[in-house]
Design an enzyme around this catalytic site. Structure first.
Site, short mmCIF file in Angstrom:
data_model
loop_
_atom_site.label_atom_id
_atom_site.label_comp_id
_atom_site.label_asym_id
_atom_site.label_seq_id
_atom_site.Cartn_x
_atom_site.Cartn_y
_atom_site.Cartn_z
N GLU A 54 67.18 43.92 -2.10
CA GLU A 54 68.57 43.52 -2.37
C GLU A 54 68.94 42.33 -1.48
O GLU A 54 68.38 42.16 -0.39
CB GLU A 54 69.48 44.72 -2.06
N ASN A 200 74.79 49.20 -11.40
CA ASN A 200 74.27 50.03 -10.30
C ASN A 200 75.41 50.87 -9.75
O ASN A 200 76.53 50.36 -9.56
CB ASN A 200 73.74 49.12 -9.18
N GLU A 201 75.14 52.13 -9.49
CA GLU A 201 76.15 53.04 -8.92
C GLU A 201 77.51 52.76 -9.56
O GLU A 201 78.50 52.48 -8.86
CB GLU A 201 76.18 52.91 -7.38
N TYR A 267 69.94 59.45 -0.40
CA TYR A 267 69.53 58.99 0.94
C TYR A 267 69.48 60.17 1.89
O TYR A 267 70.30 61.09 1.81
CB TYR A 267 70.53 57.95 1.46
N GLU A 324 66.69 54.53 -5.69
CA GLU A 324 67.06 54.33 -4.28
C GLU A 324 66.84 55.63 -3.54
O GLU A 324 67.43 56.66 -3.90
CB GLU A 324 68.53 53.89 -4.14
N GLN A 373 64.74 49.95 1.84
CA GLN A 373 64.37 48.83 1.03
C GLN A 373 63.13 48.16 1.64
O GLN A 373 62.75 48.50 2.75
CB GLN A 373 65.53 47.86 0.96
O1 AHR Z 1 70.57 50.41 -0.37
C1 AHR Z 1 71.84 50.10 0.12
C2 AHR Z 1 72.95 50.44 -0.86
O2 AHR Z 1 73.00 51.82 -1.06
C3 AHR Z 1 72.83 49.87 -2.25
O3 AHR Z 1 73.30 48.58 -2.35
C4 AHR Z 1 73.68 50.81 -3.06
O4 AHR Z 1 73.25 50.90 -4.39
C5 AHR Z 1 73.58 52.12 -2.31
O5 AHR Z 1 74.82 52.69 -2.12
#
Ligand code: AHR
Length: 520
Positions: A54, A200-201, A267, A324, A373
């Site tokens: 990103e 995205n999201e 995450y 992600e 990432q």
């Molecule tokens: O990876 C960082 C961020 O986390 C991304 O931009 C977003 O899609 C997610 O919330």
């Protein structure tokens, strides 16, 4: 005062001796493992080893792109050391340009002569984007890596027309205005886009939509993703996160027929608290344990989202793409909050191994995963500091695990005691196996226990094993890491902890380690 350093040295020595003694006297735990090579299952899509890049912090600018005039050795502006290291991982697919950034990215800013490209504020992550890295630079990177292109389109601040134009620019071989513009900008042949995501999201930074609204938006945009020049683009819908099951339910019910895949983000935060996530490097066993408890939730999330998808799509036509995932810690003191730069320790290697094993277990539905990432951001493969580069423990796991890419999943039955801390328990061991096209079996094992080795009695069904070889990744401390000054504190070593007796295998896996074996 003069005597203090001596005193400190003495105490430190005593502590080290105590830790070492503990490690020597703690008994290994016993486990059993059946490797069912007689029951081969699904193909492990190589895209489970995908990456994500990103426009954020120092990922693109500084991490990948230094420009053609940089003293850092580069190929058309892309740094040679980073690209060289990433090539070793056999990166199958690369997602770009975001993330949240995708929904503010306007592709026309990133084409044509670089000195004429507009500088735009990066509204999601701060700073100004020079747009020096755009569509052409992205495809050159994919070419260098041998990776498929996964483009994340802009829904939040874009339009179907803008998206259609970008796809035409990238993939058309017609005598059309946009294909000719691409030719004038230096690329004659159309590129192939393997995957294109509609936003995205979209429940959050991508537009704060309700699932019912986004389902219609997806159907609208997906209509205008047209295949040109023999390209076959897989259409991804922006999916859920964590245990937000309603999103998956509504999307599958109302737009399932129009999509090839649905994404999922999760995450791992040591504390689970976004306002105080925990440090990347300063943690005790309690936080080691809670991080692993939280990372293991991936298994449950995938199972439950998959179960919803199964009701609408029992043939499993639609893929679940975990595009992600990874650890997310508090920024280091003194570092830019928006840059999401974090160190990477042995704990991250364990997290990587556990998650990759989970994805392989569910590879009948999970067809892609993109760790967040690739460089300098969150759980990255490499870290850079100007001209210096260091490989992270996570990098080594991706390199060791690449043998599973495209192989056939072999089920494993594992029985091991729980690794308990306080009231919370989690499995001590995680395992996954596959058979590659040449008939070689590969077994990956992760020992989550930071103190106790595992003695595993393994049985291989349906294959005669004559030789074993492999690597182990471990280090003396839970938070061992590689730095620019000490780049090799965490690195793989040959694994010798096995005894082979017919189809019986005795494996001794060190505490807090990741092991990958080849059985022939
Ligand atoms: O990876 C960082 C961020 O986390 C991304 O931009 C977003 O899609 C997610 O919330």
């Amino acid at each position: 005062m003069v005597k203090r350093p001596k005193l400190i040295a003495c105490v430190t020595a005593l502590v080290l001796v105590a830790v070492a003694t503990k490690a020597q006297t703690v008994e290994p735990y016993k486990a059993t493992l059946s490797i069912r090579a007689d029951q081969p299952r699904w193909t492990i899509n190589r895209n489970l080893y995908g990456q994500f890049a990103e426009h954020l912090g120092r990922l693109i600018y500084g991490g990948l792109w230094v420009g053609e005039n940089s003293p850092i050795p580069n190929t058309h502006g892309l740094r040679n050391d980073v690209v060289g290291a990433l090539k070793e991982l056999h990166v199958p697919v690369l997602r770009w340009p975001g993330g949240c950034f995708a929904d503010e990215y306007h592709w026309r800013d990133g084409i044509g002569p670089r000195d004429k490209r507009p500088r735009r504020p990066n509204a999601s992550w701060g700073g100004v984007d020079t747009n020096a890295f755009g569509t052409h630079e992205f495809f050159e990177l994919c070419d260098l890596l041998g990776a498929d292109a996964y483009i994340n389109g802009n829904v939040g601040s874009g339009s179907p027309q803008e998206m259609m134009d970008w796809i035409e620019y990238m993939t058309s071989d017609a005598d059309s205005e946009l294909a000719n513009l691409r030719r004038r900008n230096g690329h004659d042949k159309p590129w192939k886009i393997a995957y294109f995501a509609v936003g995205n999201e979209t429940w959050g930074c991508g537009g704060n939509m309700r699932p019912e609204f986004y389902a219609d938006v997806f159907r609208q945009y997906a209509t205008f993703i047209k295949n040109q020049s023999g390209n076959h683009i897989q259409k991804l819908a922006s999916g859920s996160h964590d245990d937000y099951y309603k999103w998956t339910e509504v999307l599958m019910a109302q737009a399932g027929q129009s999509m090839d895949a649905l994404s999922l983000h999760y995450y791992t935060l040591p504390t689970g608290d976004w306002s105080k996530k925990g440090s990347a490097t300063q943690f005790d066993e309690k936080e080691w344990h809670s991080t692993l408890v939280r990372t293991m939730r991936m298994d449950d999330f995938i199972q439950k989202h998959s179960a919803i998808m199964d009701r609408y799509d029992p043939q499993k036509r639609v893929g679940l793409m975990v595009d992600e995932w990874g650890t997310w810690y508090d920024p280091e003191p003194g570092r830019d909050m928006g840059a999401l730069y974090q160190q990477n320790s042995l704990r991250d290697a364990i997290v990587a191994g556990v998650n990759l094993n989970i994805f392989q277990k569910h590879a009948d539905r999970v067809r892609m995963a993109n760790i967040a990432q690739m460089v300098n951001v969150l759980q990255s493969m490499v870290l850079t500091d100007k001209g210096k580069m260091v490989l992270t423990p996570t990098y080594h796991v991706f390199r060791m695990y690449r043998v599973h890419q495209g192989a056939t999943m072999i089920p494993v039955d594992l029985s091991a005691p729980e690794y308990k801390l306080g009231d919370a328990g989690l499995p001590s061991l995680s395992a996954s196996a596959s058979r590659d096209a040449a008939g070689r079996l590969h077994l990956s094992l992760v020992n989550l226990n930071p103190d106790r080795a595992a003695e595993i009695n393994a049985n291989v069904w349906g294959a005669a094993i004559k030789t074993i070889s492999g690597e182990v990744l471990t280090a003396p401390a839970m938070n061992a890491m590689n730095t620019f000054d000490r780049p090799n504190d965490v690195k793989p070593a040959p694994f010798n902890g096995y005894k082979l007796d017919g189809s019986q295998l005795l494996l001794t896996i060190p505490a807090k380690s990741v092991v990958v074996l080849e059985l022939k």
